[in-house]
Structures are given as structure tokens and as C-alpha cells.
Design a protein around this motif. Structure first.
Motif, PDB file in Angstrom:
ATOM      1  N   THR A 136     -22.913-131.336 -15.579  1.00  0.00           N
ATOM      2  CA  THR A 136     -22.760-132.600 -15.019  1.00  0.00           C
ATOM      3  C   THR A 136     -21.923-132.436 -13.733  1.00  0.00           C
ATOM      4  OG1 THR A 136     -20.812-133.039 -16.439  1.00  0.00           O
ATOM      5  CG2 THR A 136     -22.820-133.922 -16.986  1.00  0.00           C
ATOM      6  N   LEU A 137     -21.670-131.343 -13.394  1.00  0.00           N
ATOM      7  CA  LEU A 137     -20.810-131.251 -12.076  1.00  0.00           C
ATOM      8  C   LEU A 137     -21.682-131.739 -10.912  1.00  0.00           C
ATOM      9  CD1 LEU A 137     -18.212-129.976 -10.555  1.00  0.00           C
ATOM     10  CD2 LEU A 137     -19.413-127.648 -10.449  1.00  0.00           C
ATOM     11  N   ASP A 138     -20.911-132.292 -10.064  1.00  0.00           N
ATOM     12  CA  ASP A 138     -21.758-132.889  -8.736  1.00  0.00           C
ATOM     13  C   ASP A 138     -21.263-131.955  -7.685  1.00  0.00           C
ATOM     14  OD1 ASP A 138     -22.777-134.190  -6.639  1.00  0.00           O
ATOM     15  OD2 ASP A 138     -20.944-135.793  -6.524  1.00  0.00           O
ATOM     16  N   VAL A 139     -22.359-131.260  -7.197  1.00  0.00           N
ATOM     17  CA  VAL A 139     -22.129-130.222  -6.127  1.00  0.00           C
ATOM     18  C   VAL A 139     -22.616-130.782  -4.833  1.00  0.00           C
ATOM     19  CG1 VAL A 139     -22.401-128.278  -7.842  1.00  0.00           C
ATOM     20  CG2 VAL A 139     -24.377-129.060  -6.496  1.00  0.00           C
ATOM     21  N   LYS A 188     -16.349-126.527  -3.304  1.00  0.00           N
ATOM     22  CA  LYS A 188     -15.307-125.710  -3.494  1.00  0.00           C
ATOM     23  C   LYS A 188     -15.196-125.260  -5.016  1.00  0.00           C
ATOM     24  CE  LYS A 188     -11.443-125.570  -1.244  1.00  0.00           C
ATOM     25  NZ  LYS A 188     -10.157-125.870  -0.373  1.00  0.00           N
ATOM     26  N   MET A 189     -15.321-126.498  -5.798  1.00  0.00           N
ATOM     27  CA  MET A 189     -15.328-126.074  -7.368  1.00  0.00           C
ATOM     28  C   MET A 189     -16.337-125.343  -7.787  1.00  0.00           C
ATOM     29  SD  MET A 189     -15.079-128.945 -10.625  1.00  0.00           S
ATOM     30  CE  MET A 189     -13.545-129.443  -9.961  1.00  0.00           C
ATOM     31  N   ALA A 190     -17.633-125.490  -7.514  1.00  0.00           N
ATOM     32  CA  ALA A 190     -18.760-124.386  -7.810  1.00  0.00           C
ATOM     33  C   ALA A 190     -18.291-122.994  -7.374  1.00  0.00           C
ATOM     34  CB  ALA A 190     -19.994-124.795  -7.483  1.00  0.00           C
ATOM     35  N   VAL A 222     -24.819-120.982  -9.163  1.00  0.00           N
ATOM     36  CA  VAL A 222     -25.626-120.671  -8.163  1.00  0.00           C
ATOM     37  C   VAL A 222     -27.064-121.385  -7.750  1.00  0.00           C
ATOM     38  CG1 VAL A 222     -26.902-118.803  -7.079  1.00  0.00           C
ATOM     39  CG2 VAL A 222     -24.607-118.474  -8.008  1.00  0.00           C
ATOM     40  N   GLN A 223     -27.507-121.641  -8.818  1.00  0.00           N
ATOM     41  CA  GLN A 223     -28.682-122.511  -8.850  1.00  0.00           C
ATOM     42  C   GLN A 223     -28.501-124.089  -8.405  1.00  0.00           C
ATOM     43  OE1 GLN A 223     -30.907-122.086 -12.371  1.00  0.00           O
ATOM     44  NE2 GLN A 223     -31.228-119.829 -12.138  1.00  0.00           N
TER      45      GLN A 223
END
Length: 400
Positions: free
Chosen positions: A248-251, A291-293, A375-376
Motif C-alpha cells: 500500500t506504499l504510495d510512491v 525516499k521511503m521506497a 523497484v517495480q
């Protein structure tokens, strides 16, 4: 009256129609615009987008009609779908044996002329018809027929688009439910599995401290096995939770990354012990990313380079290059290397090479799978090159 014939493939045609989930839905402007345009181009007071159900024709859009549906048996459109590859035209219904005594014709101001283009889906099924109707006999001009056919093609495309949008909504709802299930799973794992594991680890240590001198070597070894097994299982559970939380991470949020400072920060987080030398990128290496990803990607790659290094002095190099399309980040080590035949395996969940790290522990096979997932999500790609005995280089290609 000659009733509208039933096509031989009508059962399959009806199944196809139902898959669009369009029957009995509310009016939609895109469809209404087409019927209005068809009416204007053909100079007809009535224009309809009709869909042929089992016993009725239902009007998705209509101009000049007060009805929402009528029976299929007496419909002109029921005849039209039997020839899906061509436009069905009746210039004078009173002069046509199929329709002269049709209830839609015999009434005052009834149908006198009709032109309908079948709405054919990609599988070749005629779902319905775009038609224009007049209360006077009429022969359409060639350009009007061609225009009607083009408009019918647009209706078919709208139906496909509507169906695909509906599928996307269903997929979105399914994903939302999956995320909800994962949250529940995380809650269960965190409270109902990790707590007993922590208890086992603490009790085994307490038991060894209190009664260890009363056991022989075999007994102490057994206690050690219990503690080690619980520790490894806890590490696996933590890894699984870490892996799935990034679903669910918003990149989409991007900020400027100063790679040298960022790399130094990550290495400090790892609290490196032992003899390691780090080669950091040039201070000018700057780019935009999430930054988080990116932080989690670098954390895992650098941590692996440390854990699995088999040299007396480990050397880990982090650098950055810029190409026309990408920013390429390199994480290079002088470790044991990875066989090329195993490259695909290291990015699979629970995929390990069966080797132990510098502390003698086996990996969970989750870290690099998490890297690949992130990465994807960034729309990037990752590559690895390696030489047995001399180390590996992981390259992350970030789109500019």
C-alpha cells in the motif's frame, strides 16, 4: 408479420451481452450524444441504441421515443442482428411483407422506415443495434449510411470501454479487500504469533540461566536449538510483515535524493560490525525519487552485501551514473558472488541459495523479493552481474 428470427448462437450471444452488465442501467451522456448525432445526420425523428435481451429489446439510449423497451418478437432490431456484418435497411415498412402488419407499423404515426447497424463485439456477437426510425418512407443517402455505421462502431467501443472500466472497479474492490485481509493477517501475526515466539525465546534463556548448570551438554544443546528455532521463525515472520506492508506504499511523492548523504545514513542505520570499507558516491550525485521506497531498496541491498560477504575485509561500493533515460544506482561488493543460473531465484519470495551469512544464519529469501517489489512500484528495473569468488553488483535503473 414475420417474427424476428432467433440466431443459432443466441444463447452464447446472450451470455456475451450479460457480461457487459449494461441492461437496465441509467442513461449515459456518451451514448445519448451518439443517438442525437445519428438522428441529426440521418434526418430521422427517432434514434435508438437497443440491446436484444432474451424476450425484449431494451433501449440504452433513445431520441424521440417514450418507451424504455418493447418485445423482441415484433422488433425490427431482432431482424437486424441476424445479419451482423451488414446494415439492415427498410425503406418502406408498409411495402415489406415482414413488417406491413407489424403492430409498430400499423398504428398511426407508426414506423415507416428503418436503418439499423448491428453492434458487434470483438467475439463477433451482435449485442444490439444503433438504428434510426422515421414515420415516413425514406431512403438514406450513402453518406448517411456510412456515418451511421461509423457511429455504431463508436457505440461498440463505448460498450467495451464500459466493460473494461467495470472490470477495473471489480479489481480495485478485490485489491481493497485483499489489503484489508492483509491488515488483519498482520494483526494476527503481530499479536497471536510473535508474542508466543517472544515468550519461547525469553523462557528458553531464563531456563538456561536458571538450570543450565544442571544439564549435560546435550541438554544445553537442546535449549539452544529451541532458542535458535524461535529466533529464526520470528525473523521470518518479521520479514513477511515487512514485505507485505509495502503493498500500500504510495510512491508518487518524490523528493531530491543526495545519494552520498543518503547512503551514509543507511549504513549508519545498519550499525556495521567487522572490517568493512565503504566507497560512497560523488557528492554531486543527486536525483529525484521516492525516499521511503529507495531507502528500503538500498537498505536491503547493502545489508545483504554485508551479511553474505566472505572476505576478511569487505568492500562495498555505492555509486551513481546518469544515462539519457535513467539514473543507475550501483551496489557492488567483493563477496562470494552468485551463480548466473540462480539470478532468477534470488528475487522470488522465500528464494534462497541455501548459504549462511557471516554469523552462520540462513536467509529468509524475503529481502530481495521486497527489493524487486519496490523497484517495480517505482516503475524501475533491477539487474545483477556477478563473478564467483569476486563479488556481485546490483544495478537499479530509475526513470528520470
Amino acid at each position: 408479420m414475420i417474427a424476428a428470427p432467433i440466431p443459432a448462437n443466441d444463447r452464447q450471444r446472450l451470455d456475451a451481452l450479460l457480461s457487459y452488465k449494461v441492461l437496465d442501467t441509467e442513461p449515459e451522456k456518451d451514448f445519448d450524444d451518439i443517438t442525437r448525432l445519428a438522428s441529426e445526420i440521418c434526418g430521422a425523428p427517432m434514434s435508438v441504441i437497443t440491446l436484444l435481451d432474451e424476450n425484449r429489446q431494451w433501449f440504452k439510449s433513445k431520441i424521440g421515443l417514450d418507451l424504455n423497451e418493447s418485445d423482441r418478437e415484433s422488433s425490427f432490431c431482432g431482424h437486424a442482428i441476424t445479419t451482423p456484418d451488414r446494415t439492415f435497411i427498410v425503406n418502406d415498412a408498409l411495402d415489406d411483407e415482414r413488417f406491413h402488419d407489424n403492430p409498430h407499423v400499423s398504428v398511426e404515426n407508426g414506423v415507416r422506415s428503418y436503418a439499423g447497424v448491428p453492434l458487434v463485439n470483438p467475439d463477433g456477437f451482435a449485442l444490439g443495434v444503433l438504428c434510426v426510425i422515421d414515420t415516413q418512407p425514406k431512403k438514406l443517402e450513402e453518406f448517411q449510411i456510412k456515418a451511421l455505421e461509423k457511429l455504431a462502431n463508436q457505440v461498440s467501443k463505448l460498450l467495451e470501454l464500459r466493460k473494461n472500466n467495470f472490470k477495473l472497479i471489480e479489481s480495485h474492490n478485490a485489491l481493497a479487500q485483499r489489503y484489508k485481509d492483509l491488515e488483519q493477517f498482520s494483526h494476527v501475526v503481530s499479536h497471536d504469533i510473535k508474542s508466543p515466539l517472544n515468550n519461547i525465546m525469553q523462557l528458553s534463556e531464563f531456563f538456561n540461566d536458571m538450570y543450565g548448570d544442571k544439564f549435560d551438554d546435550n541438554g544445553r544443546q537442546m535449549i539452544g536449538y529451541i532458542r535458535q528455532s524461535a529466533t529464526e521463525l520470528k525473523k521470518l515472520v518479521d520479514g513477511i510483515l515487512e514485505h507485505y506492508k509495502y503493498d500500500t506504499l504510495d510512491v508518487t511523492q518524490r523528493e531530491k535524493i543526495r545519494l552520498r548523504e543518503f547512503s551514509e545514513y543507511i549504513v549508519n542505520l545498519l550499525n556495521v560490525k567487522g572490517d568493512f570499507e565503504f566507497v560512497y558516491p560523488d557528492a554531486k550525485s543527486r536525483f529525484w525519487s521516492n525516499k521511503m521506497a529507495l531507502g528500503q531498496i538500498l537498505y536491503n541491498l547493502i545489508a545483504n552485501a554485508i551479511k553474505y560477504n566472505d572476505k576478511a575485509k569487505g568492500i562495498i561500493e555505492i555509486r551513481c551514473e546518469s544515462t539519457e533515460d535513467d539514473v543507475v544506482i550501483f551496489v557492488k561488493d567483493n563477496g562470494p558472488g552468485i551463480p548466473e543460473s540462480q539470478f532468477h531465484k534470488i528475487f522470488e519470495i522465500f528464494g534462497t541459495l541455501g548459504t549462511t551469512d557471516r554469523s552462520g544464519n540462513k536467509g529468509t529469501g524475503i529481502g530481495l523479493c521486497t527489493v524487486n517489489k519496490l523497484v517495480q512500484k517505482l516503475g524501475a528495473r533491477i539487474e545483477v552481474v556477478s563473478e564467483i569468488g569476486h563479488g556481485s553488483t546490483f544495478k537499479v535503473f530509475l526513470k528520470k
